[in-house]
Motif scaffolding. Structure first.
Motif, PDB file in Angstrom:
ATOM      1  N   LYS A 157       1.104  -1.466   0.193  1.00  0.00           N
ATOM      2  CA  LYS A 157      -0.250   0.009   0.167  1.00  0.00           C
ATOM      3  C   LYS A 157       0.535   1.409   0.630  1.00  0.00           C
ATOM      4  CE  LYS A 157      -1.040   0.439   4.934  1.00  0.00           C
ATOM      5  NZ  LYS A 157       0.288   1.331   5.497  1.00  0.00           N
ATOM      6  N   GLY A 189      -3.066   6.635   7.287  1.00  0.00           N
ATOM      7  CA  GLY A 189      -2.016   7.291   7.295  1.00  0.00           C
ATOM      8  C   GLY A 189      -1.629   8.503   6.100  1.00  0.00           C
ATOM      9  N   ARG A 214      -4.465  11.526  14.851  1.00  0.00           N
ATOM     10  CA  ARG A 214      -3.143  11.510  14.695  1.00  0.00           C
ATOM     11  C   ARG A 214      -2.500  12.805  14.016  1.00  0.00           C
ATOM     12  NH1 ARG A 214      -2.702   6.138  10.886  1.00  0.00           N
ATOM     13  NH2 ARG A 214      -0.244   6.995  11.607  1.00  0.00           N
ATOM     14  N   GLU A 263      -2.298   3.119  14.349  1.00  0.00           N
ATOM     15  CA  GLU A 263      -3.470   3.046  14.258  1.00  0.00           C
ATOM     16  C   GLU A 263      -4.193   2.820  15.814  1.00  0.00           C
ATOM     17  OE1 GLU A 263      -0.993   2.331  12.246  1.00  0.00           O
ATOM     18  OE2 GLU A 263      -2.568   1.688   9.926  1.00  0.00           O
ATOM     19  N   ARG A 314       0.281   1.360  20.266  1.00  0.00           N
ATOM     20  CA  ARG A 314       1.309  -0.116  19.389  1.00  0.00           C
ATOM     21  C   ARG A 314       1.806  -0.659  20.857  1.00  0.00           C
ATOM     22  NH1 ARG A 314       2.053  -0.040  13.087  1.00  0.00           N
ATOM     23  NH2 ARG A 314      -0.070  -0.291  12.678  1.00  0.00           N
ATOM     24  N   ARG A 374      -2.747  -4.866  11.816  1.00  0.00           N
ATOM     25  CA  ARG A 374      -1.495  -5.704  12.736  1.00  0.00           C
ATOM     26  C   ARG A 374      -1.733  -6.374  13.939  1.00  0.00           C
ATOM     27  NH1 ARG A 374       1.381  -4.338   8.418  1.00  0.00           N
ATOM     28  NH2 ARG A 374       1.314  -2.205   7.463  1.00  0.00           N
ATOM     29  N   LYS A 394      -7.464  -2.819   5.931  1.00  0.00           N
ATOM     30  CA  LYS A 394      -6.839  -1.537   6.089  1.00  0.00           C
ATOM     31  C   LYS A 394      -5.441  -1.642   5.379  1.00  0.00           C
ATOM     32  CE  LYS A 394      -4.986   2.411   8.458  1.00  0.00           C
ATOM     33  NZ  LYS A 394      -3.666   2.602   7.956  1.00  0.00           N
TER      34      LYS A 394
END
Ligand SMILES: O=C(O)C1=C[C@@H](OP(=O)(O)O)[C@@H](O)[C@H](O)C1
Ligand SMILES: C=C(OP(=O)(O)O)C(=O)O
Length: 407
Positions: free
Chosen positions: A21, A69, A97, A315, A318, A363, A389
């Motif tokens: 991506k 993003g 973000r 996202e 994490r 992820r 995603k």
């Protein structure tokens, strides 16, 4: 919805991975900037690329890029030089973000970008016009996507662009990826030390095919590392990839997975080597961190991972998400400095029926699924559809190789 994922008896797979991506979203911008007549080949059908395709092909003035993003950052820069008034928004998480560094830079270069809600965050209102360009400084330690976004529009600014990067620069391979793709489209830049310079130039359209995604490959490397008896081939990957996450192959060699490159991709084999402890700085490959954290604990390999400072603004946070979800499986991780995650074998009582929360983070789902190969009851994953995603066919690919997946 939850998925319960259970291990196949033996794992034999030949997988056509999704396209990267990161490459798709750059190629889409470069195709638009070069007025390309060519269609990009092997474009991903993942959410992050679909929102970009939709935005670039629509007559709307208001764009919702959901959780992407790259689309948020690249389109903000792109739209600021397209005459007109535009708005750009995304998911609730996207509204948290940060984007101030990019907005300040664009405004200093002659753009007019305003916040519609909270100062420093999307949604944005963009008044597009020709950009003057010039020389600016910006922090290199928050997200490389701001830098990539500026670089792609730089040759079309009246004075070009000289970017002075302040402090340590994170995710550098993604900046290199941007510069290499710009070069393929006929634009040269110079990167010396902390300064990147792009003179005014025109892009030239080229036919373009997207490589498979090395970040997606990491989940299959993890499955290989966790299974006793497996044969895995991954199609469309190249040794001399433009993607920084190709470095995952070398790192997995320390977790027992060897890579053979063929003319159609890679073949994974056990190499009989397993390090006693893995120390690594993920500053160049932040998207691989979750894969290695989960794989290491399941292999009982202590680790110390540094360079994780960007994980808190992806996202989800994490670092927190990994600690919370691995505790459910009986592993106690320690974090420090907002950038380090360690495990030295500390355990706690696992939950009887753990359900892995995914926090709208593809992820999290993809990194935990390989645990099915180790845990006798399999692994239960909440909101598994988040994988769309970047890798919409992830669960289908697992099913096709014999994993049982039940709702
Ligand atoms: O430019 C890109 O394509 C990306 C850059 C990285 O982000 P940061 O630069 O914010 O670390 C990476 O995490 C993201 O998945 C994709
Ligand atoms: C961080 C990621 O994506 P983005 O920042 O482009 O939303 C990712 O895919 O892991």
């Amino acid at each position: 919805m939850n998925y319960v994922v259970k291990s196949p008896v033996s794992l034999k797979a030949s997988i056509k991975l999704p396209a990267s991506k990161s490459i798709c979203n750059r190629a889409l911008i470069l195709n638009a900037l070069s007025y390309s007549p060519y269609e990009i080949r092997n474009l991903s059908d993942c959410d992050d690329t679909e929102v970009m395709v939709k935005a670039l092909n629509s007559n709307d003035r208001d764009f919702d890029i959901k959780a992407a993003g790259t689309a948020m950052r690249f389109l903000t820069a792109f739209l600021s030089k397209v005459v007109g008034e535009w708005t750009i928004t995304g998911t609730q998480r996207m509204k948290n973000r940060p984007i101030k560094i990019l907005v300040d830079a664009l405004n200093a270069l002659g753009a007019r970008v305003e916040y519609m809600e909270k100062e420093g965050y999307p949604p944005l209102r963009i008044f597009g016009s020709a950009l003057q360009g010039g020389e600016i400084s910006l922090a290199g330690g928050v997200s490389s996507q701001y830098i990539s976004a500026l670089l792609m529009i730089a040759p079309l600014m009246e004075k070009g662009l000289t970017l002075h990067l302040e402090g340590a620069v994170i995710s550098k391979p993604y900046i290199n990826l941007t510069l290499q793709l710009m070069e393929q489209y006929g634009v040269k830049a110079e990167w010396n030390g902390q300064t990147i310079k792009v003179r005014p130039q025109d892009y030239h359209p080229i036919p373009f095919t997207v490589e498979s995604d090395w970040s997606a490959a990491s989940y299959w490397y993890s499955m290989m590392a966790l299974s006793k008896n497996a044969e895995i081939e991954l199609l469309g990957l190249f040794k001399n990839s433009l993607q920084g996450d190709a470095a995952g192959a070398k790192l997995f060699a320390q977790l027992g997975v060897g890579t053979t490159y063929t003319d159609r991709g890679v073949i994974l084999k056990h190499n009989g080597n397993r390090t006693k402890k893995l120390n690594y700085n993920f500053v160049n490959e932040p998207d691989l961190a979750q894969t290695f954290v989960v794989t290491c604990v399941l292999l009982n390999i202590p680790f110390r991972f540094t360079g994780l400072q960007s994980l808190k603004i992806k996202e989800t946070d994490r670092i927190e998400a990994l600690k919370t979800e691995l505790r459910k499986l009986g592993y106690l991780l320690t974090d420090s400095n907002d950038s380090i995650l360690e495990w030295n074998g500390e355990r706690c009582e696992p939950e009887t029926h753990p359900v892995i929360a995914t926090y709208e983070d593809h992820r999290m789902a993809m990194a935990f699924a390989p645990a099915a190969l180790i845990l006798p009851e399999g692994i239960e994953i909440a909101d598994p559809e988040v994988v769309s995603k970047s890798y919409p066919h992830y669960w289908e690919d697992l099913r096709s190789t014999g994993f049982q997946i039940e709702e």
